[in-house]
Design a protein around this motif. Sequence first.
Motif, PDB file in Angstrom:
ATOM      1  N   ARG A 170       3.484   7.055   2.198  1.00 15.93           N
ATOM      2  CA  ARG A 170       3.857   6.896   0.795  1.00 15.93           C
ATOM      3  C   ARG A 170       5.372   6.746   0.640  1.00 15.93           C
ATOM      4  N   TYR A 171       5.792   5.740  -0.115  1.00 14.98           N
ATOM      5  CA  TYR A 171       7.204   5.492  -0.420  1.00 14.98           C
ATOM      6  C   TYR A 171       7.287   5.133  -1.889  1.00 14.98           C
ATOM      7  N   ARG A 172       8.177   5.778  -2.608  1.00 10.51           N
ATOM      8  CA  ARG A 172       8.359   5.401  -4.009  1.00 10.51           C
ATOM      9  C   ARG A 172       9.852   5.261  -4.319  1.00 10.51           C
ATOM     10  N   TRP A 198       5.506   4.564   6.768  1.00  9.24           N
ATOM     11  CA  TRP A 198       4.924   3.223   6.635  1.00  9.24           C
ATOM     12  C   TRP A 198       3.572   3.071   7.305  1.00  9.24           C
ATOM     13  N   MET A 258       0.834  -1.195   0.000  1.00 12.79           N
ATOM     14  CA  MET A 258       0.000   0.000   0.000  1.00 12.79           C
ATOM     15  C   MET A 258       0.875   1.253   0.000  1.00 12.79           C
ATOM     16  N   PRO A 260      -0.111   3.094   6.855  1.00 11.83           N
ATOM     17  CA  PRO A 260      -1.028   3.085   5.710  1.00 11.83           C
ATOM     18  C   PRO A 260      -2.087   4.189   5.809  1.00 11.83           C
ATOM     19  N   ASP A 310      11.338  -5.667  -4.258  1.00 15.45           N
ATOM     20  CA  ASP A 310       9.915  -5.352  -4.063  1.00 15.45           C
ATOM     21  C   ASP A 310       9.645  -3.851  -3.982  1.00 15.45           C
ATOM     22  N   ALA A 311      10.176  -3.105  -4.924  1.00 18.95           N
ATOM     23  CA  ALA A 311       9.892  -1.667  -5.036  1.00 18.95           C
ATOM     24  C   ALA A 311      10.343  -0.855  -3.825  1.00 18.95           C
ATOM     25  N   ALA A 312      11.399  -1.321  -3.163  1.00 20.60           N
ATOM     26  CA  ALA A 312      11.920  -0.567  -2.024  1.00 20.60           C
ATOM     27  C   ALA A 312      13.384  -0.925  -1.806  1.00 20.60           C
ATOM     28  N   ALA A 355       4.384   1.334  -0.625  1.00 19.66           N
ATOM     29  CA  ALA A 355       5.446   1.364  -1.632  1.00 19.66           C
ATOM     30  C   ALA A 355       4.927   1.313  -3.063  1.00 19.66           C
ATOM     31  N   ARG A 356       3.702   0.824  -3.259  1.00 21.96           N
ATOM     32  CA  ARG A 356       3.186   0.725  -4.625  1.00 21.96           C
ATOM     33  C   ARG A 356       1.854   1.439  -4.802  1.00 21.96           C
ATOM     34  N   GLY A 357       1.282   1.892  -3.714  1.00 21.63           N
ATOM     35  CA  GLY A 357      -0.036   2.508  -3.805  1.00 21.63           C
ATOM     36  C   GLY A 357      -1.105   1.495  -4.143  1.00 21.63           C
TER      37      GLY A 357
END
Lengths: 258, 382
Positions: B67-69, B359, A179, B361, B41-43, A181-183
């Motif tokens: 939010r983390y990108r 982190w 949620m 949500p 895994d996108a992090a 890291a990728r939305g």
Amino acid sequence: MPKKRPKLAVWKFASCDGCQLSLLDCEDELLAVAGAVEIAYFPEASRAVAKGPYDLSLVEGSITTPHDAERIHRIRRQSKFLVSIGACATSGGIQALRNFKNVKEFVSIVYASPGYIHTLNKSTPIADHIAVDFELRGCPVSKVQLLELVNALLNGRKPNIGNQSVCVGCKARGAVCVMVARGAPCLGPVTQEGCGAICPAYDRGCYGCFGPKESPNTGSLSERWGVLGVDKKGRVRAFRGFNAYADAFRRESEANER
Amino acid sequence: MTHPKRPPIDSRWVLERKDFNGLFEALAGRGYAVIGPTVRDAAIVYEEIQSDQDLPEGWTDEQEAGRYRLKPRPDRKLFGYNVGPHSWKRWLNPPSVRLWRARREGGGFAVAPETERPPRVAFLGVRPCELRAIEIQDKVFMGGGYKDDIYKSRRDSLFIVAVQCGQAGGTCFCVSMKTGPKSNGGFDLALTEVLESGRHYFLLEVGTARGAEVAGEVACVPAGKHQRQAAEARVMEAVSQMGRTMDTSDLRGLFYRNAEHPRWEETAARCLLCANCTMACPTCFCTTVEDTTDLTGERAERRRTWDSCFSADFSYLHGGSVRFSPKSRYRQWITHKLAAWFDQFGTSGCVGCGRCITWCPAAIDITEEVRAIRKGDSGKKE
């Protein structure tokens, strides 16, 4: 004199049999289970039937017919411990989607002779009809938890089956929050752990197979889903999965319909 | 010029990027498994890595509340990112660890203590706020009358390569908490990454005798004034980039005075009670124990697993949970972290790493919460 083995019975109501299969899927442990208990009634596994009463009854499926609403009482009377297993038995299952609609209309559309169909308006969990000693969540149940339950019962101890969020499972296995890291919309924060956080570990949001966790804040999560771009219709669908009629999920989907 | 076999403690050296793998070789040669940052895994997560090829070269991240990108960066920095989803406590206080096993014997049972030795581990890329977090957990697990053997055995054999911060993320506030972005101790070796006019190197600081031994095996030359200044300038950049601030004046008094405050209900309405903040926090240390048996009842074992004050079971006493309402659970966490921690361990429990903000949500922001509580502070002096 050999110790008398406890008698196990496995009962089926409205369900897909998947949870019963989880017991047969215990492969490595199955022989140990069969050695520890007498499998007295388990039509999915054996035609041999031993009479009750039973020490442990595992009940799969939901109550959807007048006949089943009677039958479950007879099972309760024959069972020392009765545990409902799986999303159907603990919340009404996917078939509880009927609870949001008019069942008579379905019956008239689907069946050539609707007169033969004796069905209830709602698909309901076992605990709505009888006293249940423990509920094992999941669609299907986790074989680890199923074994733990049988194990705990055999040894007279409390099962180590928690009611925390899927997030706890995610963090324990080191999975990255999908949620954040990728939305990706994820039901993990309101869903009970038990599956080991399988879906988030494979890069997608939780479907809520294990139903609402203790104190689920579905309203707040729903709002965050909105921020992530899921409209109200999408949120209704998300909460109307395998545990659509579980109280917290039902209320949230209804709130999003308004 | 070659450097001495044992460079003195506090000495500073320059390690060129092309020689960086020497560090991995020196650590591996001493039997350390290296845990460090890598993209998965996108992090940017921490896990066992083998060489500089595994480092997040050319990657960075953007962080905000909830939010983390992961993002590519225009240069080839190895440590050009901010702290990610994992914290080092995962290796020092593992999420699940066996305490002992027992076998039924006669009328009782015989306990076999856990004899498995933890692996020898080197952490590579520990940030100053994280060093501080480890120092805080040292106090928790080893500071009082009771030493935790599980933590201690892992901690004693631990080798730490710190990385001073050359940038800060959107949820960082170490400057407010006085824990970074530069650390002057608590490491065996520390690196500051510098990229200037085509040259890519690391200022290497020697923190301990153990660090000196490893540094002695790595190709590096003494650092000149320019390189020291360049490293210092990177740290100053990080200071200027702090995404968050927290007014830390009298935090203890603030929370003790405001156990009743309208903000608690407001935050409870958003809080998911999912426990993500406590699991991501590098100082949260709570665990529970559970006993299991095998089917025959002949063998049993006790395990210790991470727990969280956000669950109802956490405060379950005879008859029910002491903290049943969401409000009481959130208040418990933040009041312990920012206030009661001082009474218990003599420091703040927060190091300003920003993990609980990123982190969450539900995007709850601890710095925002402090501001809100201050705003309606019932005992504020005029």
